[in-house]
Design a protein around this motif. Sequence first.
Motif, PDB file in Angstrom:
ATOM      1  N   LEU A   1      42.802  42.188  25.081  1.00  0.00           N
ATOM      2  CA  LEU A   1      44.252  42.301  25.238  1.00  0.00           C
ATOM      3  C   LEU A   1      44.913  40.959  25.514  1.00  0.00           C
ATOM      4  O   LEU A   1      45.993  40.671  24.984  1.00  0.00           O
ATOM      5  N   ILE A   2      44.279  40.113  26.336  1.00  0.00           N
ATOM      6  CA  ILE A   2      44.937  38.835  26.627  1.00  0.00           C
ATOM      7  C   ILE A   2      44.881  37.888  25.436  1.00  0.00           C
ATOM      8  O   ILE A   2      45.618  36.896  25.394  1.00  0.00           O
ATOM      9  N   GLN A   3      44.030  38.181  24.442  1.00  0.00           N
ATOM     10  CA  GLN A   3      43.966  37.355  23.242  1.00  0.00           C
ATOM     11  C   GLN A   3      45.066  37.682  22.239  1.00  0.00           C
ATOM     12  O   GLN A   3      45.252  36.950  21.260  1.00  0.00           O
ATOM     13  N   ARG A   4      45.804  38.768  22.473  1.00  0.00           N
ATOM     14  CA  ARG A   4      46.916  39.099  21.568  1.00  0.00           C
ATOM     15  C   ARG A   4      47.936  37.962  21.581  1.00  0.00           C
ATOM     16  O   ARG A   4      48.227  37.376  22.625  1.00  0.00           O
ATOM     17  N   SER A   5      48.491  37.649  20.427  1.00  0.00           N
ATOM     18  CA  SER A   5      49.327  36.452  20.299  1.00  0.00           C
ATOM     19  C   SER A   5      50.551  36.487  21.206  1.00  0.00           C
ATOM     20  O   SER A   5      50.973  35.449  21.729  1.00  0.00           O
ATOM     21  N   GLU A   6      51.142  37.682  21.419  1.00  0.00           N
ATOM     22  CA  GLU A   6      52.347  37.727  22.247  1.00  0.00           C
ATOM     23  C   GLU A   6      52.051  37.411  23.710  1.00  0.00           C
ATOM     24  O   GLU A   6      52.944  37.025  24.473  1.00  0.00           O
ATOM     25  N   PHE A   7      50.781  37.570  24.122  1.00  0.00           N
ATOM     26  CA  PHE A   7      50.381  37.210  25.482  1.00  0.00           C
ATOM     27  C   PHE A   7      49.810  35.795  25.530  1.00  0.00           C
ATOM     28  O   PHE A   7      50.139  34.998  26.406  1.00  0.00           O
ATOM     29  N   LEU A   8      48.955  35.472  24.594  1.00  0.00           N
ATOM     30  CA  LEU A   8      48.228  34.209  24.612  1.00  0.00           C
ATOM     31  C   LEU A   8      49.161  33.009  24.490  1.00  0.00           C
ATOM     32  O   LEU A   8      48.912  31.959  25.074  1.00  0.00           O
TER      33      LEU A   8
ATOM     34  N   SER B   1      49.819  30.514  36.378  1.00  0.00           N
ATOM     35  CA  SER B   1      48.534  30.926  35.795  1.00  0.00           C
ATOM     36  C   SER B   1      48.709  32.252  35.054  1.00  0.00           C
ATOM     37  O   SER B   1      47.957  33.207  35.272  1.00  0.00           O
ATOM     38  N   GLY B   2      49.710  32.305  34.200  1.00  0.00           N
ATOM     39  CA  GLY B   2      50.152  33.561  33.590  1.00  0.00           C
ATOM     40  C   GLY B   2      49.079  34.375  32.888  1.00  0.00           C
ATOM     41  O   GLY B   2      49.035  35.593  33.027  1.00  0.00           O
ATOM     42  N   LEU B   3      48.204  33.716  32.113  1.00  0.00           N
ATOM     43  CA  LEU B   3      47.199  34.462  31.375  1.00  0.00           C
ATOM     44  C   LEU B   3      46.163  35.049  32.332  1.00  0.00           C
ATOM     45  O   LEU B   3      45.699  36.187  32.142  1.00  0.00           O
ATOM     46  N   CYS B   4      45.791  34.299  33.355  1.00  0.00           N
ATOM     47  CA  CYS B   4      44.855  34.820  34.367  1.00  0.00           C
ATOM     48  C   CYS B   4      45.503  35.941  35.162  1.00  0.00           C
ATOM     49  O   CYS B   4      44.845  36.921  35.530  1.00  0.00           O
ATOM     50  N   CYS B   5      46.786  35.784  35.417  1.00  0.00           N
ATOM     51  CA  CYS B   5      47.555  36.829  36.099  1.00  0.00           C
ATOM     52  C   CYS B   5      47.529  38.124  35.280  1.00  0.00           C
ATOM     53  O   CYS B   5      47.339  39.219  35.816  1.00  0.00           O
TER      54      CYS B   5
END
Length: 448
Positions: free
Chosen positions: A88-95, A331-335
């Motif tokens: 899920l975190i690899q999705r472009s809108e998140f990554l 640390s948005g992605l880790c969050c």
Amino acid sequence: MRYLPLNKDDRTQMLSVIGVDSIDDLFETVPKAARLDGLIDLPTHKSEQSVEQFFQRLSNKSTPAGSVPFFCGAGAYKHHIPASVDHLIQRSEFLTAYTPYQPEISQGTLQTLFEFQTQVALLTGMEVANASMYDGSTACAEAVVMAHRVARGKKSKAILAPGLHPHYAAATQTLASTLSIKIDERECRMGRDDNVINHIDDDTSCVVVQSPNVFGEIVDLRPIAEKAHAHNALLIAVFTEPVALAAITPPGEQGADIVVGEGQGLGVGLAFGGPHVGLFACRQKLVRQMPGRVCGETVDANGDRGFVLTLSTREQHIRREKATSNICTNSGLCCLAFTIHMSLLGDAGIQKLATLNHEYACHLADVLDAIDGVSVENETFFNEFTVRLNKPAADVVQALADQGILGGVPLTRLAPDGDPNLLLVCATETSSEEDIAAFGSALTEILS
């Protein structure tokens, strides 16, 4: 983007404006022993294939945590992370998402941050949480500075308990050194956290206590909170293992005013040391002094659910002199990884995970305590505890590593002046029966 380097005249003009003669003058505060004298001993050029092969050989010298029996903790913990988290975190809108400077059009980002805040508030037993920070150590330092602001400069002392992780204490010392904050730090030793009560006075702005502490001991925060509040000081509760909060009474219910810690244990892998994600929560009455950002839930003009950036007190959003922090990332992605893992676990799941961790740690403690030359020092612990060996812990850890077992962290790795025979060991749900048996067998052989 094109790279357009400055020429010599440009650099000379810039140095003149800021009042220094050379670029080296900008590094005067760095100790000479830590400065690089000359170029790094590297070849001037290599082919891409050669560089790739070199770094692959270098990488092969490392031992990934998942490849051998692993019992290290001391602030970074190995837990099973469901594959769906990384997916899920690899999705472009998140990554590729960045700080929402136009938050009203970043509803997805704001919603995930709002959910994250809710989870952190529930986990810590606090009323409000921010949208994360760099890591646990910097969150701890920021909490001390926040307490100093709350005291409006009328109190200058911050007390650090003996069981506070030395790296957290060092980060706090660094930040406090730039401000008028006196750090009263106790020697890093076991069983001494309750003694901070005797050092609280009317000049104390805050008391910083970690539970479970760096030795794995669970500290009763209530009497410390009572004494701190009697002197109008704040209690800052610290943790390094978020899973522990599902098994012990939350700090907020024990009287803590600010709760900070490391969120790496949920959703974020070890990754050879980073990145991590800092958690920060406090009482509602203190929210305007809290660093970072707060996302809120509201309704739009049509009455539909929406999210807004309710509070932004960092220097990127407001005047620097009014900012509560200069932190420039959350640390948005880790969050997000933390939030997804927590959502997958749910309330029952996080409690079950905590139970498994404690059960495996109890089993490990029983195995190690039965070995000649080993004694478990803790009376209380969650999934990490301290053992005393009959040999220097650093030597034992190296001998274990030679047999393919990562058997804990010597205390001297964290506190160089600490007892050299103390070893911090940790067991999580990833510690199998076979791993524990192998650890016990190898340790028995090394200590005999």
